[in-house]
Design a protein around this motif. Structure first.
Motif, short mmCIF file in Angstrom:
data_model
loop_
_atom_site.label_atom_id
_atom_site.label_comp_id
_atom_site.label_asym_id
_atom_site.label_seq_id
_atom_site.Cartn_x
_atom_site.Cartn_y
_atom_site.Cartn_z
N GLY A 190 0.80 -1.22 0.00
CA GLY A 190 0.00 0.00 0.00
C GLY A 190 0.83 1.26 0.00
N MET A 191 2.02 1.22 0.61
CA MET A 191 2.91 2.38 0.64
C MET A 191 4.11 2.19 -0.30
SD MET A 191 1.59 4.50 2.83
CE MET A 191 0.57 4.62 4.30
N SER A 192 4.11 1.11 -1.08
CA SER A 192 5.19 0.80 -2.03
C SER A 192 6.55 0.77 -1.34
CB SER A 192 5.20 1.80 -3.19
OG SER A 192 3.99 1.73 -3.91
N MET A 193 6.62 0.03 -0.24
CA MET A 193 7.87 -0.13 0.50
C MET A 193 8.14 -1.62 0.69
SD MET A 193 7.61 2.95 3.31
CE MET A 193 7.68 4.66 2.77
N PRO A 194 8.62 -2.29 -0.36
CA PRO A 194 8.75 -3.75 -0.31
C PRO A 194 9.75 -4.27 0.71
CG PRO A 194 9.73 -2.85 -2.31
CD PRO A 194 8.98 -1.74 -1.68
N HIS A 195 10.65 -3.41 1.22
CA HIS A 195 11.61 -3.87 2.23
C HIS A 195 11.07 -3.69 3.66
CE1 HIS A 195 14.74 -4.66 -0.62
NE2 HIS A 195 14.73 -3.43 -1.08
N TYR A 196 9.79 -3.37 3.79
CA TYR A 196 9.24 -3.13 5.12
C TYR A 196 9.48 -4.32 6.05
CZ TYR A 196 5.91 -3.01 8.95
OH TYR A 196 5.35 -3.08 10.20
N ARG A 197 9.97 -4.00 7.25
CA ARG A 197 10.08 -4.97 8.33
C ARG A 197 9.59 -4.30 9.60
NH1 ARG A 197 11.22 -6.97 4.25
NH2 ARG A 197 12.84 -8.47 3.72
N PRO A 198 8.80 -4.97 10.40
CA PRO A 198 8.35 -4.35 11.66
C PRO A 198 9.52 -4.19 12.62
CG PRO A 198 7.72 -6.66 11.60
CD PRO A 198 8.29 -6.35 10.25
N ALA A 379 23.07 -4.22 -2.94
CA ALA A 379 24.39 -3.66 -2.64
C ALA A 379 24.33 -2.82 -1.37
CB ALA A 379 24.88 -2.82 -3.81
N TYR A 380 23.29 -2.00 -1.26
CA TYR A 380 23.15 -1.15 -0.08
C TYR A 380 22.86 -1.97 1.17
CZ TYR A 380 21.11 2.31 3.08
OH TYR A 380 20.82 3.08 4.18
N ARG A 381 21.90 -2.85 1.09
CA ARG A 381 21.50 -3.61 2.28
C ARG A 381 22.58 -4.59 2.72
NH1 ARG A 381 16.21 -3.52 3.87
NH2 ARG A 381 16.13 -5.74 4.40
N SER A 382 23.49 -4.95 1.81
CA SER A 382 24.54 -5.91 2.19
C SER A 382 25.46 -5.33 3.25
CB SER A 382 25.34 -6.33 0.96
OG SER A 382 26.11 -5.24 0.45
N MET A 407 14.96 -0.42 6.11
CA MET A 407 14.05 -1.05 7.06
C MET A 407 14.51 -2.47 7.38
SD MET A 407 10.28 0.19 5.76
CE MET A 407 9.75 1.89 5.97
N GLY A 408 14.43 -2.79 8.65
CA GLY A 408 14.90 -4.09 9.11
C GLY A 408 16.29 -4.04 9.70
N TYR A 409 17.01 -2.94 9.47
CA TYR A 409 18.36 -2.79 10.01
C TYR A 409 18.48 -1.62 10.99
CZ TYR A 409 19.69 -6.12 6.39
OH TYR A 409 19.78 -7.24 5.60
N GLY A 410 17.79 -0.53 10.72
CA GLY A 410 17.92 0.65 11.56
C GLY A 410 16.98 0.62 12.75
N ASP A 411 17.49 1.10 13.89
CA ASP A 411 16.62 1.32 15.05
C ASP A 411 15.89 2.65 14.94
OD1 ASP A 411 17.46 -0.97 16.93
OD2 ASP A 411 19.38 -0.06 16.39
N HIS A 440 6.68 5.94 12.81
CA HIS A 440 7.30 5.93 14.13
C HIS A 440 6.86 4.72 14.95
CE1 HIS A 440 9.17 7.53 17.69
NE2 HIS A 440 8.03 7.61 18.33
N THR A 441 7.81 4.00 15.51
CA THR A 441 7.64 2.78 16.31
C THR A 441 7.17 1.59 15.47
OG1 THR A 441 5.33 3.07 17.04
CG2 THR A 441 7.05 4.14 18.36
N ILE A 442 6.78 1.82 14.23
CA ILE A 442 6.30 0.74 13.36
C ILE A 442 7.46 0.16 12.56
CG2 ILE A 442 4.85 0.23 11.36
CD1 ILE A 442 2.83 2.25 12.45
N ALA A 443 8.17 1.01 11.83
CA ALA A 443 9.35 0.57 11.07
C ALA A 443 10.64 0.87 11.82
CB ALA A 443 9.38 1.24 9.70
N TRP A 444 10.61 1.90 12.65
CA TRP A 444 11.76 2.35 13.45
C TRP A 444 11.30 3.54 14.28
CZ3 TRP A 444 14.21 2.58 8.09
CH2 TRP A 444 13.54 3.50 7.29
N TYR A 445 12.20 4.12 15.04
CA TYR A 445 11.91 5.38 15.71
C TYR A 445 12.25 6.52 14.74
CZ TYR A 445 11.69 2.80 20.12
OH TYR A 445 11.35 1.93 21.12
N CYS A 446 11.31 7.43 14.57
CA CYS A 446 11.55 8.55 13.66
C CYS A 446 12.40 9.62 14.33
CB CYS A 446 10.22 9.15 13.21
SG CYS A 446 9.33 8.13 12.02
N ASP A 447 13.30 10.19 13.54
CA ASP A 447 14.20 11.24 14.02
C ASP A 447 14.03 12.46 13.14
OD1 ASP A 447 16.25 12.85 14.87
OD2 ASP A 447 17.85 11.67 13.94
N PRO A 448 13.34 13.50 13.62
CA PRO A 448 13.16 14.72 12.82
C PRO A 448 14.34 15.67 12.93
CG PRO A 448 11.99 14.96 14.87
CD PRO A 448 12.65 13.60 14.92
#
Length: 702
Positions: A190-198, A379-382, A407-411, A440-448
């Motif tokens: 729905g948001m076109s983010m195929p690498h989404y990880r909770p 290449a990036y995610r590696s 997503m899936g790597y960053g806190d 925020h809290t879904i994929a990671w903590y957001c940092d503005p």
């Protein structure tokens, strides 16, 4: 997958994909309960989305009432509809329990009514504006609707909800009493983010709270500056929840491990010094580049570097030379060695910068990669995978800036560009917050980005900035020369540290442009009470001076509500049918909105803008006339509890107060009682205030 129903004891239970979702749905109305029973056998109907199974049910009144009402349950692959077939006007009600995943988010997914009000939750809070529940672990959304009025109320366990529907019907219509619709892959598709990880918050249950050197020292930072700020932070903000002290650029020599002359004792020593203060050291770096423009590695290791299509070394951020992440030696000698060494030093917080365009650079240079078979995303995610493996889950990894491929790597993830003290740079914090907060809290903590409060910024704007971060619960990093801050600016930081466990209730990205939302409604729920902390903002001079709030705008149920000004420490009376407040450009008003069910009524506490982390318990014993509570006090920080004890001619008079382990005094401010506590050390303190009803002449009754 798909919906299925069954009847048990006259109530309807529905499951989706074999997992219970709606439990104990009971139909009632006009002081009458109905039980449900089958009306013939279910049958299937083909549809474009797949087969729908139709169950016809009869409503059996448990007493005198209509006996000819049928309800049809349409069980489809994604949608369940409970449709009534009434014979005469009747007011039906439905109630039951909703369960949806192990970490459900009560939410709305489109602006709809009052979309200019931002909603967030702390604890199992709810809002009449929310109609959906999102399960972040299965990336699945459940949306509930009705032809009548439907509401979802969070239950104390934080994992289940009460659904209630009221629907008036008449013959000739076939209204949906309740419909439940599922959106699979809500973020990834729905948001076109195929690498989404909770994001799993097991190791970091709260967003990082700390200090960053960049916006006050830049690349001219020295070892002495870091020591001076660490000393000050340990003394002044560590008691208020600050944890991290992050060095941001300006230290590197030939590599990220070889430090320059401004840091003669090196990274290991500095990390140890910060840890010795009871704080956690953090570091900024660009691991995908060599942080020296004319590095000798260009000659010594030419195969390490990323090449443009014309064969030249690729440079972008800071004009630094970029590395080829698919080269085995780069992986081993650069990425693995850099982060393994910093972990040995004791670094607990890693901010990696320049991430936003990495996949684009790798796409441009793909044919010249050591391994051109990998995609730009791979290449990036590696190398993110290497970093995550080397630092482990217990250390914080901040991705800077917005890069959903991480997503899936960053806190945590920076959701915007750099901020600063002028209006345009300050606006970057608004763009980042309003466009990215839904993650925020879904994929990671957001940092503005950081919070700046130094005197170059008008005090009212500094307060508004601090309020936004305090009420949103995003990553909270101060960035001023801390020993030089005036007391009034330090006080702003004390009241928003640390970042709290706040989650979004609006799951869509808002437009990153003016006009920005001017009402931020934080809904708080604890074991002993519920309230809203509402921030009203006039971001810029072009914004209208007045901001209006009503019960409907805040998604509150019918009732009376009292208002308390957090920063001004002032009781403002009742919300009533609505209130308008006039604000100066760049300013804010933060209101604590409490439901009024009688006296005495807690109005607010002084410790934290959310009114949440300090007051652990609150009880009123009318028989004894004792208001008691337990608060966590910060050592040497005067703590105040304000209680409304008089209203509309009724009230209480204080007889005295006690507290274990703290100095205590009480004072009156008109109809408000102020309880003041102070302790020489941070500790939990139990306190009591004895009250006696006032007689009509204002004296205490015996």
């Amino acid at each position: 997958m798909g919906w299925e129903i069954e009847l048990r004891d006259g109530r309807l239970h529905a499951s989706y994909g074999g997992i219970s979702a709606l439990e104990g749905l009971e139909v009632s109305g006009e002081d009458l309960k109905f039980s449900l029973e089958p009306y013939g056998r279910p049958y299937s109907v083909p549809s474009p989305e797949g087969e729908q199974v139709v169950h016809i049910l009869r409503l059996v009144p448990e007493g005198p009432g209509p006996e000819d009402v049928l309800l049809e349950a349409f069980c489809g692959p994604r949608r369940l509809a409970l449709r009534l077939y009434p014979r005469k006007p009747f007011k039906f009600e439905l109630s039951g329990t909703v369960r949806w995943g192990r970490e459900p988010y009560l939410c709305r997914t489109e602006p709809g009514r009052f979309g200019d009000v931002v909603q967030a939750a702390l604890g199992p809070a709810d809002s009449l504006l929310c109609d959906s529940i999102f399960d972040k672990w299965d990336d699945r959304l459940l949306k509930l609707s009705s032809w009548g009025k439907a509401s979802l109320k969070a239950l104390p366990d934080g994992r289940s909800f009460l659904v209630e529907v009221v629907l008036s019907t008449r013959f000739g219509t076939t209204p949906d009493l309740l419909a439940a619709e599922v959106a699979e892959h809500f973020i990834s598709e729905g948001m076109s983010m195929p690498h989404y990880r909770p994001y799993d918050r097991t190791h970091h249950p709260l967003p990082p709270s700390g200090w960053c050197s960049w916006y006050c020292y830049g690349r001219e930072i020295t070892e002495e500056d870091m020591v001076a700020n660490a000393d000050w932070l340990a003394e002044n903000l560590k008691p208020f929840g600050l944890e991290y002290v992050q060095l941001d650029d300006g230290y590197q020599g030939e590599t990220w491990l070889d430090w320059n002359d401004r840091f003669p004792k090196g990274g290991k020593w500095l990390a140890g010094y910060i840890k010795g203060k009871g704080l956690k050291p953090g570091i900024w770096l660009l691991p995908q580049v060599v942080g020296k423009k004319d590095t000798k590695l260009l000659e010594e290791k030419p195969g390490w570097f990323l090449k443009r299509p014309d064969g030249s070394v690729f440079r972008a951020f800071g004009n630094y030379p970029y590395l080829d992440p698919t080269d085995p030696e780069v992986k081993r000698e650069w990425f693995e060695r850099t982060f393994a060494t910093m972990v040995e030093w004791g670094i607990d917080y890693f901010k990696i910068d320049g991430e936003g365009e990495m996949h684009q650079w790798y796409a441009l240079c793909r044919e010249n990669l050591s391994d051109p078979s990998v995609t730009p995303d791979e290449a990036y995610r590696s190398w993110l995978e290497i970093i995550r493996r080397e630092i482990g889950p217990e250390r914080v990894l901040l991705i800077c800036a917005t890069q959903w491929r991480a997503m899936g790597y960053g806190d945590a993830c920076r959701t915007g560009t750099d901020v600063g003290v002028d209006e345009e740079q300050f606006e970057n914090a608004l763009r980042a917050t309003f466009s990215g907060y839904w993650m925020h809290t879904i994929a990671w903590y957001c940092d503005p980005d950081v919070l700046i409060v130094r005197p170059e910024l008008p005090l009212e704007r500094a307060r508004a900035w601090a309020s936004l971060l305090g009420l949103s619960g995003q990553v909270l990093m101060a960035s001023d020369r801390m020993p030089e801050l005036p007391e009034e600016r330090v006080e702003l930081l004390r009241r928003v540290f640390p970042a709290q466990d706040i989650r979004p209730m609006d799951l869509w990205p808002r437009r990153p442009e003016r006009p920005y939302p001017r009402i931020w409604d934080l809904k708080v729920a604890t074991s002993w009470g519920r309230w809203d902390v509402v921030g009203l903002f006039r971001w810029f001079e072009e914004d209208e001076p007045e901001v209006e709030i009503t019960r409907e705008k805040l998604g509150l149920p019918a009732g009376r509500y009292m208002l308390y000004d957090f920063w001004g420490k002032e009781f403002l009376g009742e919300l009533g049918e609505g209130r308008k407040f006039s604000l100066e450009p760049g300013s804010c008003l933060v209101l604590c909105v409490r439901p009024f069910e009688g006296l005495p009524l807690l109005l607010g506490t002084s410790r934290h803008i959310t009114q949440y982390p300090d007051l652990l318990d609150l009880r009123w014993d009318p028989g004894r006339g004792v208001l008691s509570g337990e608060s966590f006090l910060v050592g040497r920080d005067p703590y105040e509890v304000r209680v409304l004890v008089e209203w509309n001619g009724e009230g209480y008079q204080p007889l005295g107060a006690t507290a274990d382990g703290a100095d205590v005094e009480i004072q009156g401010e008109g109809p408000v009682l102020v309880l003041r506590l102070e302790s020489d050390a941070s500790r939990k303190v139990r306190w009591e205030v004895r009250l006696k009803p006032k007689s009509s002449d204002g004296t205490a009754r015996r």
